[in-house]
Motif scaffolding. Structure first.
Motif, PDB file in Angstrom:
ATOM      1  N   GLU A 185       0.835  -1.194   0.000  1.00 19.69           N
ATOM      2  CA  GLU A 185       0.000   0.000   0.000  1.00 19.69           C
ATOM      3  C   GLU A 185       0.876   1.253   0.000  1.00 19.69           C
ATOM      4  OE1 GLU A 185      -1.969  -0.641   3.625  1.00 19.69           O
ATOM      5  OE2 GLU A 185      -3.108  -2.380   2.912  1.00 19.69           O
ATOM      6  N   ALA A 186       1.966   1.210   0.770  1.00 16.57           N
ATOM      7  CA  ALA A 186       2.875   2.351   0.892  1.00 16.57           C
ATOM      8  C   ALA A 186       4.159   1.876   1.540  1.00 16.57           C
ATOM      9  CB  ALA A 186       2.237   3.450   1.737  1.00 16.57           C
ATOM     10  N   MET A 187       5.208   2.680   1.422  1.00 14.27           N
ATOM     11  CA  MET A 187       6.456   2.395   2.124  1.00 14.27           C
ATOM     12  C   MET A 187       7.089   3.721   2.535  1.00 14.27           C
ATOM     13  SD  MET A 187       9.778   0.082   1.055  1.00 14.27           S
ATOM     14  CE  MET A 187       8.815  -1.443   1.035  1.00 14.27           C
ATOM     15  N   THR A 188       7.432   3.823   3.809  1.00 14.81           N
ATOM     16  CA  THR A 188       8.083   5.023   4.319  1.00 14.81           C
ATOM     17  C   THR A 188       9.544   4.719   4.588  1.00 14.81           C
ATOM     18  OG1 THR A 188       6.034   5.844   5.314  1.00 14.81           O
ATOM     19  CG2 THR A 188       8.092   6.777   6.138  1.00 14.81           C
ATOM     20  N   LEU A 189      10.417   5.499   3.975  1.00 14.46           N
ATOM     21  CA  LEU A 189      11.856   5.346   4.124  1.00 14.46           C
ATOM     22  C   LEU A 189      12.496   6.724   4.019  1.00 14.46           C
ATOM     23  CD1 LEU A 189      12.226   5.637   0.890  1.00 14.46           C
ATOM     24  CD2 LEU A 189      12.081   3.151   0.897  1.00 14.46           C
ATOM     25  N   THR A 190      13.796   6.793   3.925  1.00 12.34           N
ATOM     26  CA  THR A 190      14.463   8.084   3.855  1.00 12.34           C
ATOM     27  C   THR A 190      15.011   8.332   2.452  1.00 12.34           C
ATOM     28  OG1 THR A 190      16.478   7.040   4.708  1.00 12.34           O
ATOM     29  CG2 THR A 190      15.072   8.179   6.290  1.00 12.34           C
ATOM     30  N   ASP A 191      15.092   9.616   2.083  1.00  9.69           N
ATOM     31  CA  ASP A 191      15.656   9.973   0.783  1.00  9.69           C
ATOM     32  C   ASP A 191      17.173  10.098   0.902  1.00  9.69           C
ATOM     33  OD1 ASP A 191      16.199  12.411   1.996  1.00  9.69           O
ATOM     34  OD2 ASP A 191      14.586  13.487   0.986  1.00  9.69           O
ATOM     35  N   ALA A 192      17.823  10.592  -0.141  1.00  6.78           N
ATOM     36  CA  ALA A 192      19.282  10.670  -0.147  1.00  6.78           C
ATOM     37  C   ALA A 192      19.820  11.618   0.920  1.00  6.78           C
ATOM     38  CB  ALA A 192      19.766  11.110  -1.526  1.00  6.78           C
ATOM     39  N   ASP A 193      18.988  12.560   1.391  1.00 11.81           N
ATOM     40  CA  ASP A 193      19.399  13.503   2.432  1.00 11.81           C
ATOM     41  C   ASP A 193      18.988  13.052   3.832  1.00 11.81           C
ATOM     42  OD1 ASP A 193      20.563  15.310   0.600  1.00 11.81           O
ATOM     43  OD2 ASP A 193      18.572  16.095   0.099  1.00 11.81           O
ATOM     44  N   GLY A 194      18.429  11.848   3.943  1.00  8.22           N
ATOM     45  CA  GLY A 194      18.041  11.327   5.248  1.00  8.22           C
ATOM     46  C   GLY A 194      16.692  11.783   5.740  1.00  8.22           C
ATOM     47  N   ARG A 195      15.900  12.428   4.891  1.00  6.66           N
ATOM     48  CA  ARG A 195      14.582  12.909   5.300  1.00  6.66           C
ATOM     49  C   ARG A 195      13.517  11.858   4.987  1.00  6.66           C
ATOM     50  NH1 ARG A 195      15.525  18.418   2.035  1.00  6.66           N
ATOM     51  NH2 ARG A 195      15.648  16.771   0.462  1.00  6.66           N
ATOM     52  N   PRO A 196      12.536  11.690   5.881  1.00  3.15           N
ATOM     53  CA  PRO A 196      11.510  10.673   5.638  1.00  3.15           C
ATOM     54  C   PRO A 196      10.589  11.045   4.485  1.00  3.15           C
ATOM     55  CG  PRO A 196      10.979  11.961   7.599  1.00  3.15           C
ATOM     56  CD  PRO A 196      12.361  12.369   7.183  1.00  3.15           C
ATOM     57  N   GLN A 197      10.182  10.035   3.754  1.00  5.14           N
ATOM     58  CA  GLN A 197       9.212  10.210   2.678  1.00  5.14           C
ATOM     59  C   GLN A 197       8.399   8.942   2.555  1.00  5.14           C
ATOM     60  OE1 GLN A 197      10.920  10.445  -1.264  1.00  5.14           O
ATOM     61  NE2 GLN A 197      12.520   8.948  -0.820  1.00  5.14           N
ATOM     62  N   THR A 198       7.128   9.100   2.213  1.00  4.54           N
ATOM     63  CA  THR A 198       6.265   7.946   1.993  1.00  4.54           C
ATOM     64  C   THR A 198       6.010   7.814   0.505  1.00  4.54           C
ATOM     65  OG1 THR A 198       5.176   8.105   4.149  1.00  4.54           O
ATOM     66  CG2 THR A 198       3.990   6.942   2.423  1.00  4.54           C
ATOM     67  N   LEU A 199       6.306   6.637  -0.026  1.00  4.43           N
ATOM     68  CA  LEU A 199       6.084   6.350  -1.442  1.00  4.43           C
ATOM     69  C   LEU A 199       4.795   5.548  -1.598  1.00  4.43           C
ATOM     70  CD1 LEU A 199       9.705   5.173  -2.342  1.00  4.43           C
ATOM     71  CD2 LEU A 199       8.735   7.455  -2.702  1.00  4.43           C
ATOM     72  N   ILE A 200       3.937   6.020  -2.486  1.00  2.00           N
ATOM     73  CA  ILE A 200       2.677   5.331  -2.777  1.00  2.00           C
ATOM     74  C   ILE A 200       2.526   5.223  -4.289  1.00  2.00           C
ATOM     75  CG2 ILE A 200       0.151   5.409  -2.620  1.00  2.00           C
ATOM     76  CD1 ILE A 200       0.453   7.038  -0.066  1.00  2.00           C
ATOM     77  N   ALA A 201       2.305   4.007  -4.756  1.00  2.00           N
ATOM     78  CA  ALA A 201       1.986   3.804  -6.165  1.00  2.00           C
ATOM     79  C   ALA A 201       0.470   3.654  -6.271  1.00  2.00           C
ATOM     80  CB  ALA A 201       2.685   2.564  -6.709  1.00  2.00           C
ATOM     81  N   PRO A 202      -0.240   4.648  -6.821  1.00  2.00           N
ATOM     82  CA  PRO A 202      -1.699   4.530  -6.927  1.00  2.00           C
ATOM     83  C   PRO A 202      -2.164   3.243  -7.576  1.00  2.00           C
ATOM     84  CG  PRO A 202      -1.018   6.782  -7.428  1.00  2.00           C
ATOM     85  CD  PRO A 202       0.242   5.952  -7.299  1.00  2.00           C
ATOM     86  N   ARG A 203      -1.390   2.731  -8.515  1.00  2.00           N
ATOM     87  CA  ARG A 203      -1.776   1.460  -9.142  1.00  2.00           C
ATOM     88  C   ARG A 203      -1.746   0.324  -8.135  1.00  2.00           C
ATOM     89  NH1 ARG A 203       1.668   0.452 -14.395  1.00  2.00           N
ATOM     90  NH2 ARG A 203       0.663  -1.579 -14.158  1.00  2.00           N
TER      91      ARG A 203
END
Length: 288
Positions: free
Chosen positions: A102-120
Motif C-alpha cells: 500500500e505504501a512504504m516510508t523510508l528516507t531519501d538521499a538527504d536522510g529525510r523521511p518520505q512515503t512512497l505510494i503507487a496509486p496502481r
C-alpha cells in the motif's frame, strides 16, 4: 495552529483526487499524532509515483543503506559480494512485490523521511476503494515520519547490513510497525468513538497472483535445505505483536510517552524478538 508542513506530490499527474484527499487527511491527523506519540513531526512528505519509480526508489534506499554501513572501513570481497547480492535480491523482489504494498516510508538521499505510494498498487490491494482503509494507511505511515525524525538514523527506519550490529536489532521492524499501528488505532478510535470493522478489500487478480508467487518461492528454496519449523513456533507479526508490546510497555511506565520514546535514540534500547513478546523483560533491561 500547527506548524507541520504537509506535502503530497502527485508525480504521476494521474491521481489529483487521491493527492487532495491525502493532503486533507494528513493535515488533520498530523497534529493529533504528535500529541499521541509525543514525537515532533516538522514535515510530512508523500509522493504518488509510478510503479517503476517506486521500485527504483526502494532499491536505491537499500543500496544507500548498505554503502553507509560499510563506509569508513576496509571492505572485504565477501562483504562487497554480499552487498551486491542483497541489492540484486531486493530489485527482483520489488519487481514481483510492488502490487502488494500500500505504501512504504523510508528516507531519501538527504536522510529525510518520505512515503512512497503507487496509486496502481492501491488499486491492486483494494485500499483505493475503501475510504476507511485508505485513511488508516495514510495515518499509519505518518507516524513513521515522526519516528524517523526522533531517531535521526540511530534506530529507524530498519536497515540492511552485511555486518553484525553490536545489538540484536532483528525486532526493530516490529517496533517500527507496531508503534505506528498503536498510534493509528488510538487516532481512529478517537475519530470514530470505536474501532470500525475493517472493510472487505477487493484484491485484484494480479495481487493474488503476486502473493502466491511470493509465498511459493521461499518454500521451494527451503524445501530441501531447511528442516521443517517447530509447529509450536509462531512467526512474529510486526503490527500485532509490535502494537501489543507498545501498549504493555507504555502501561509499564505509567503512560509516560517521553520515557518510552528513549527507545528511538539508541539501537541497543530496541526490544529483541523475545522482549517484543515479554515487555516486562524489556522494561527491566533498559531500566524503566
Amino acid at each position: 495552529m500547527s506548524g507541520i508542513e504537509v506535502e503530497v506530490r502527485d508525480e504521476t499527474r494521474l491521481a489529483p483526487r487521491l493527492a487532495r484527499l491525502a493532503r486533507h487527511v494528513l493535515a488533520e491527523a498530523a497534529p493529533r499524532l504528535e500529541e499521541i506519540t509525543g514525537l515532533v513531526t516538522p514535515t510530512v512528505t508523500y509522493r504518488l509515483v509510478t510503479p517503476r519509480v517506486w521500485r527504483s526508489e526502494v532499491v536505491a534506499y537499500v543500496d544507500r543503506g548498505l554503502r553507509q554501513a560499510l563506509a569508513g572501513s576496509e571492505v572485504s570481497a565477501r562483504e562487497r559480494a554480499e552487498a551486491e547480492y542483497k541489492v540484486a535480491s531486493w530489485r527482483k523482489a520489488m519487481a514481483r512485490s510492488w502490487p502488494l504494498f500500500e505504501a512504504m516510508t523510508l528516507t531519501d538521499a538527504d536522510g529525510r523521511p518520505q512515503t512512497l505510494i503507487a496509486p496502481r498498487a492501491l488499486h491492486h490491494t483494494g485500499v483505493r476503494r475503501s475510504r476507511l482503509a485508505l485513511r488508516r494507511m495514510l495515518v499509519h505511515e505518518c507516524v513513521h515520519h515522526a519516528q524517523i525524525f526522533a531517531s535521526q538514523g540511530a534506530v529507524v527506519p530498519p536497515r540492511l547490513s552485511v555486518r553484525r550490529f553490536a545489538c540484536d536489532d532483528r525486532a526493530v521492524p516490529a517496533l517500527f510497525e507496531g508503534h505506528a499501528e498503536w498510534a493509528e488505532r488510538l487516532h481512529t478510535l478517537e475519530s470514530f468513538a470505536s474501532l470500525p470493522p475493517a472493510d472487505a478489500l477487493h484484491r485484484s487478480w494480479r495481487y493474488r497472483l503476486h502473493q502466491h508467487i511470493n509465498r511459493e518461492l521461499p518454500r521451494r528454496g527451503q524445501r530441501h535445505t531447511v528442516p521443517p519449523p517447530d509447529p509450536g513456533d509462531r512467526a512474529l507479526d510486526p503490527r500485532e505483536d509490535g502494537a501489543r508490546f507498545v501498549t504493555a510497555a507504555l502501561a509499564g511506565v505509567g503512560g509516560d510517552v517521553a520515557k518510552f520514546n528513549l527507545v528511538w535514540r539508541d539501537r541497543c534500547l530496541a526490544p529483541t524478538d523475545d522482549e517484543i513478546r515479554q515487555p516486562e523483560a524489556w522494561l527491566l533491561r533498559v531500566g524503566l
